[in-house]
Design a protein around this motif. Structure first.
Motif, PDB file in Angstrom:
ATOM      1  N   LYS A  83       0.866  -1.168   0.000  1.00  0.00           N
ATOM      2  CA  LYS A  83       0.000   0.000   0.000  1.00  0.00           C
ATOM      3  C   LYS A  83       0.898   1.211   0.000  1.00  0.00           C
ATOM      4  N   ASP A  84       0.548   2.117  -0.769  1.00  0.00           N
ATOM      5  CA  ASP A  84       1.363   3.309  -0.815  1.00  0.00           C
ATOM      6  C   ASP A  84       2.716   3.022  -1.422  1.00  0.00           C
ATOM      7  N   ASP A 142      -5.106  12.048   3.439  1.00  0.00           N
ATOM      8  CA  ASP A 142      -3.858  12.730   3.259  1.00  0.00           C
ATOM      9  C   ASP A 142      -3.733  13.902   4.135  1.00  0.00           C
ATOM     10  N   VAL A 148       3.855  11.627   0.620  1.00  0.00           N
ATOM     11  CA  VAL A 148       3.272  10.320   0.417  1.00  0.00           C
ATOM     12  C   VAL A 148       1.790  10.352   0.609  1.00  0.00           C
ATOM     13  N   LYS A 149       1.167   9.693  -0.192  1.00  0.00           N
ATOM     14  CA  LYS A 149      -0.268   9.664  -0.074  1.00  0.00           C
ATOM     15  C   LYS A 149      -0.619   8.414   0.693  1.00  0.00           C
ATOM     16  N   LYS A 150      -1.411   8.622   1.654  1.00  0.00           N
ATOM     17  CA  LYS A 150      -1.778   7.471   2.436  1.00  0.00           C
ATOM     18  C   LYS A 150      -2.820   6.685   1.683  1.00  0.00           C
ATOM     19  N   VAL A 151      -2.666   5.461   1.742  1.00  0.00           N
ATOM     20  CA  VAL A 151      -3.665   4.655   1.077  1.00  0.00           C
ATOM     21  C   VAL A 151      -4.704   4.300   2.108  1.00  0.00           C
TER      22      VAL A 151
END
Lengths: 595, 151
Positions: free
Chosen positions: A66-67, A194, A203-206
């Protein structure tokens, strides 16, 4: 397959200052020749490339890490899975930008790609120069997310504060909380996740998007295990969703419990009140208040703890919503504390509190009753968990956190199918502090169930019932300018589908949501023009149950069902009076149970 | 110098492949541009990969063509795959044959399909041979030859 570029954090951090260098790309193509070429081309662009020959393999990879990727490039024709399907999955589960490729450039195909959410469609043979610029899709998405988050945070904040002030209003039924369409949901979810959206390249959180089907799996699992015996691990095992973590399930479960508790409470209230008279409710308020208080307190605690997704506190705080200010004013009784809490807390606060309050273990059957009590809810709808008991909510505007899956079904649908969506309005309600006026206006306006749906097309279907809920002027003179705020909510946000309504009715669980719900109704009205739900000040906190929960809500609880008049929302009226304390209803922020 | 001569020859070969329409100039050059120290024989590797993979697809099509009645949808699918593949190395003639084949599939022309397919196989084999020679020379000349321009 993964090639590490300079970035070498492996998959961890997508970008550094060298952006777009180090962009983590996943290439999916069943043609080995193209896979090799693309890999080489992308590496030449200084991207971090991972290749996959099968769609399923790609999905697994994405779920595992993820991410771990920033963008996906996929061929349209693959043996094991249609490229469009993969596109959908990626969008739904990971919300990554996806570029489609094909040797076939027929307009219809390209259109299909766009419709399914592809951010670009490349024709083979693909040139290097086309690949060099794919990073723009990543950047663009992040920028939008940041914007959305800020927006939503603002709205939530507004709602939270409102909720605190006006308890009774919160109680209102799910006036169609935010109807946020599924699409928006995605955005919304992302946004909340986010936190760092300020930096698009961060970083974009998933996040886990608790889509309807996912939630259904969840509910099924819970039922199978037995509500009393559930535990996140057991549920997770039963669900069999590979990419879901125990943590995701745990948080979702918590929300769910709150929701159920709320339902139960409503049910009880309904039963006891019969007609939900305001007076009755009022009397109940004290009780509610207590609860609320407790919950509120707890909320705060809770919230601080958890909801990561709630978005940026900072953002929240920074958001300058006029409404908020306005609300504060209106909400005289509301102790400032509440709002603060709301502000600090993540949106999840309301939820938490609601959760706490709920503490009821309802059988699933209760779910079905959610709907019902949406309509009949008397006090039960004290959604405004956020608001301290006293304040509950008049002002508590439901936090509309658009949940990804929340669709607000128009209450017009069967009670059982009401989906409460609790979509928190992310829109910055900035507006007009003159909520008071609005409120009053609303009060008179229609007390009809917020059949938002009928009103607003786009917005989602906060069914009028929902709207109405808001309308019930919960508190005379109350506060809430919530309504106003809602107005500004873009319809996109509010587009709830029918499903959401159910959810809203059923689930307003978190306090936030509840407040939202109520307000949703009103707000929705404002939005779209169509909604004309009077501007209730957020007293109604519709159950913020995301669309996903809708299904579960229909648990055919006959008992409950019977109680629910089809959106007669008379019962909704009572909401206002109740100082429902705190959000009994778990506030499901953003999209159902999105963790 | 022999080396220079060799290089010249290789250059000519390549040019003639372009001129005769066997190879798409732009695509092939791009492949050569991807070649670098890390992958000095990149183009050859790609071409080899293509031919290996296409054998499978061609076999599938052949089998499908033996059935009766013809499953045009399936055939079209296979050819679509092959077309995409062939575009990767810039196999021009082969690609146009596959387009033709798909046209016949759309209208359900079995005879047209079979005929075109035979043609396609011929072109495919012809190009393969030419490229084999080309790569032999290239390997002899050294990496410099494969680059289309100075790095």
């Amino acid at each position: 397959m993964m090639m590490t570029m300079e970035n070498n954090n492996g998959f961890s951090s997508p970008r550094s200052d060298a952006f777009p260098a180090g962009l983590r790309v996943l290439v999916v193509d069943d043609d080995p020749t193209w896979l090799k070429i693309l890999e080489k081309m992308l590496k030449k662009c200084s991207y971090e490339v991972t290749t996959c020959g099968l769609a399923r393999e790609a999905l697994n990879l994405l779920r595992e890490r993820k991410d771990g990727f920033d963008i996906v490039i996929s061929d349209v024709n693959m043996p094991d899975m249609d490229g469009f399907k993969l596109l959908e999955h990626v969008g739904l589960e990971m919300d990554l930008p996806v570029i489609m490729m094909s040797v076939d450039g027929e307009t219809s195909r390209v259109m299909k790609g766009v419709q399914h959410g592809a951010c670009d469609y490349l024709l083979k043979p693909i040139r290097m120069k086309e690949l060099r610029n794919i990073w723009q899709h990543v950047l663009r998405k992040r920028i939008h997310e940041v914007r959305d988050i800020e927006f939503h945070e603002g709205i939530d904040e507004i709602y939270m504060t409102r909720n605190g002030s006006d308890k009774s209003e919160d109680r209102h039924l799910p006036s169609g909380t935010d109807p946020i369409s599924g699409k928006k949901r995605k955005d919304v979810d992302n946004k909340h996740d986010d936190r760092e959206c300020n930096d698009p390249s961060s970083v974009k959180k998933v996040r886990v998007v608790w889509a309807v089907d996912l939630h259904q799996k969840f509910v099924k699992a819970v039922n199978q295990i037995g509500f009393d015996k559930v535990g996140p691990k057991k549920i997770l095992d039963l669900m069999g969703v590979p990419w879901l973590t125990r943590e995701n399930v745990a948080s979702h479960l918590q929300k769910y419990r709150l929701y159920l508790g709320r339902l139960q409470k409503e049910k009880e209230l309904t039963a006891s009140f019969g007609g939900m008279k305001q007076s009755d409710i009022t009397s109940k308020e004290p009780n509610g208040n207590h609860c609320l208080q407790n919950s509120v307190n707890k909320q705060c605690d809770l919230t601080s703890g958890n909801h990561g997704t709630q978005g940026n506190k900072t953002i929240l705080q920074n958001v300058d919503f006029k409404m908020h200010e306005g609300d504060m004013k209106c909400i005289a009784p509301m102790p400032m504390a509440e709002p603060k809490k709301a502000m600090n807390g993540d949106n999840s606060d309301p939820q938490k509190s609601s959760n706490k309050k709920m503490g009821v273990n309802h059988s699933f059957g209760q779910l079905g009753s959610d709907l019902q009590y949406a309509t009949t809810v008397p006090k039960q709808y004290s959604w405004n968990e956020e608001c301290s008991e006293t304040q509950m909510n008049r002002e508590c505007k439901p936090h509309f956190r658009p949940k990804s899956v929340f669709n607000a079904l128009p209450l017009t649908t069967l009670p059982q199918n009401i989906q409460l969506d609790y979509i928190r309005p992310r829109l910055p309600l900035n507006s007009r502090p003159s909520s008071l006026e609005r409120d009053n206006k609303l009060a008179e306006a229609d007390m009809m169930p917020a059949y938002m749906k009928s009103r607003s097309q786009g917005i989602g279907q906060l069914s009028p019932a929902e709207c109405k809920a808001d309308r019930f002027p919960v508190q005379p003179g109350s506060k809430s300018t919530n309504v106003q705020g809602l107005k500004s909510i873009p319809s996109a946000v509010w587009s709830m589908n029918n499903h959401s309504l159910d959810q809203i009715l059923g689930g307003c669980s978190e306090s936030e949501d509840t407040s939202l719900n109520m307000t949703c109704g009103t707000e929705f009205a404002s939005w779209d023009g169509n909604l004309q739900c009077g501007s209730l000040q957020g007293d109604f906190q519709p159950l913020n149950v995301g669309p996903e929960t809708v299904e579960s809500f229909n648990y055919g609880n006959p008992e409950l069902t019977s109680e629910v008049p089809t959106f007669s929302y008379d019962s909704l009226k009572f909401d206002f009076e109740y100082p429902f304390d705190s959000m009994e209803y778990p506030v499901i922020d953003q999209g159902l149970f999105i963790t | 110098m022999e080396r220079n001569q060799l290089r010249r020859q290789i250059g000519n070969m390549r040019q003639s492949l372009f001129d005769q329409g066997y190879l798409d100039h732009e695509q092939f050059i791009q492949l050569e541009e991807l070649q670098d120290d890390a992958n000095p024989n990149f183009v050859e590797e790609v071409v080899t990969l293509f031919y290996r993979d296409s054998v499978r697809t061609i076999q599938n099509i052949e089998q499908a063509l033996e059935k009766s009645p013809l499953d045009f949808v399936k055939l079209d699918g296979y050819m679509h795959q092959f077309k995409g593949s062939s575009s990767s190395i810039g196999a021009k003639k082969v690609k146009s044959e596959s387009t033709q084949f798909r046209e016949y599939c759309k209208v359900g022309n079995a005879e047209g399909c079979r005929r075109t397919f035979q043609q396609l196989k011929k072109e495919n084999a012809a190009l393969k041979k030419k490229l084999e020679v080309y790569f032999q020379y290239s390997r002899q000349a050294g990496p410099l030859e494969t680059a289309c321009r100075p790095n």
